[in-house]
Design a protein around this motif. Structure first.
Motif, PDB file in Angstrom:
ATOM      1  N   LYS A  26       0.825  -1.196   0.000  1.00  0.00           N
ATOM      2  CA  LYS A  26       0.000   0.000   0.000  1.00  0.00           C
ATOM      3  C   LYS A  26       0.862   1.250   0.000  1.00  0.00           C
ATOM      4  CE  LYS A  26      -3.963  -0.299   2.263  1.00  0.00           C
ATOM      5  NZ  LYS A  26      -4.853  -0.233   3.400  1.00  0.00           N
ATOM      6  N   HIS A  27       0.302   2.331  -0.538  1.00  0.00           N
ATOM      7  CA  HIS A  27       0.974   3.625  -0.508  1.00  0.00           C
ATOM      8  C   HIS A  27       0.903   4.206   0.894  1.00  0.00           C
ATOM      9  CE1 HIS A  27       1.480   3.973  -4.829  1.00  0.00           C
ATOM     10  NE2 HIS A  27       0.268   3.494  -4.958  1.00  0.00           N
ATOM     11  N   LEU A  28       1.876   5.042   1.204  1.00  0.00           N
ATOM     12  CA  LEU A  28       1.851   5.727   2.485  1.00  0.00           C
ATOM     13  C   LEU A  28       0.750   6.774   2.500  1.00  0.00           C
ATOM     14  CD1 LEU A  28       5.645   6.414   3.095  1.00  0.00           C
ATOM     15  CD2 LEU A  28       4.177   4.884   4.402  1.00  0.00           C
ATOM     16  N   LYS A  84      -0.885  10.420   3.000  1.00  0.00           N
ATOM     17  CA  LYS A  84      -0.328  11.694   2.582  1.00  0.00           C
ATOM     18  C   LYS A  84       0.508  12.360   3.670  1.00  0.00           C
ATOM     19  CE  LYS A  84      -1.459  15.826   0.088  1.00  0.00           C
ATOM     20  NZ  LYS A  84      -2.446  16.578  -0.656  1.00  0.00           N
ATOM     21  N   ARG A 104       4.128  10.866   3.696  1.00  0.00           N
ATOM     22  CA  ARG A 104       4.969  10.930   2.500  1.00  0.00           C
ATOM     23  C   ARG A 104       6.010  12.038   2.646  1.00  0.00           C
ATOM     24  NH1 ARG A 104       0.077  11.001  -1.768  1.00  0.00           N
ATOM     25  NH2 ARG A 104      -0.816   9.014  -1.138  1.00  0.00           N
TER      26      ARG A 104
END
Length: 161
Positions: free
Chosen positions: A2-4, A6, A9
């Motif tokens: 999964k993306h970090l 916001k 980041r």
């Protein structure tokens, strides 16, 4: 994976950098990036280099003039400016760097600081040090060929023959 989120980041700042050298200098993106990394490591060390995490995103260089967009972590802009002040040559070619501005996005950086008028290049003979010499003019800058090498001058330093 999964993306970090916001808020976790990394935040970046983008520096628009103007490059200037002799008209026959050949400076490439890789060589410039390598010189930037070496200068960073020499000035702030390995840990500082990792904190800056600088990289060249946009690079163009032609006829002695060019520009670059360099990415750096937010809060590290001043240290990157100090690193850029130590870069005096790339691949043995002398180079001058000037920071035109800092922005929060690549797009804003290019729109505000990178777009500029084309440089008019002209080869001619000028009087410098009381002798006729060949020179290359770029707007208000003059590169005069001397037996010992080149010298940078302005239009006020020379006379047309």
């Amino acid at each position: 994976m999964k993306h970090l989120p916001k808020h976790l980041r990394p935040r970046w700042r983008y520096l628009a950098v103007g490059l200037e050298s002799w008209t026959d200098a050949d400076v490439g993106r890789r060589a410039f990036q390598r010189e930037l990394w070496f200068a960073t490591q020499n000035l702030v060390g390995d840990a500082g280099s990792a904190e800056l995490d600088s990289s060249v995103l946009h690079f163009s260089f032609e006829n002695g003039d060019g520009e670059a967009v360099i990415r750096v972590r937010r809060g590290e802009v001043e240290r990157l400016r100090a690193v850029l002040a130590t870069v005096t040559a790339v691949d043995g070619q002398p180079i001058g760097l000037s920071v035109r501005g800092v922005s929060g996005t690549v797009r804003a950086c290019e729109e505000k600081y990178i777009r500029r008028p084309q440089v008019q290049i002209e080869e001619r003979t000028v009087a410098f040090a009381d002798t006729a010499r060949s020179a290359v003019t770029r707007n208000d800058r003059v590169d005069v060929d001397l037996p010992a090498g080149r010298v940078g001058a302005t239009a006020l330093d020379i006379r047309d023959n």
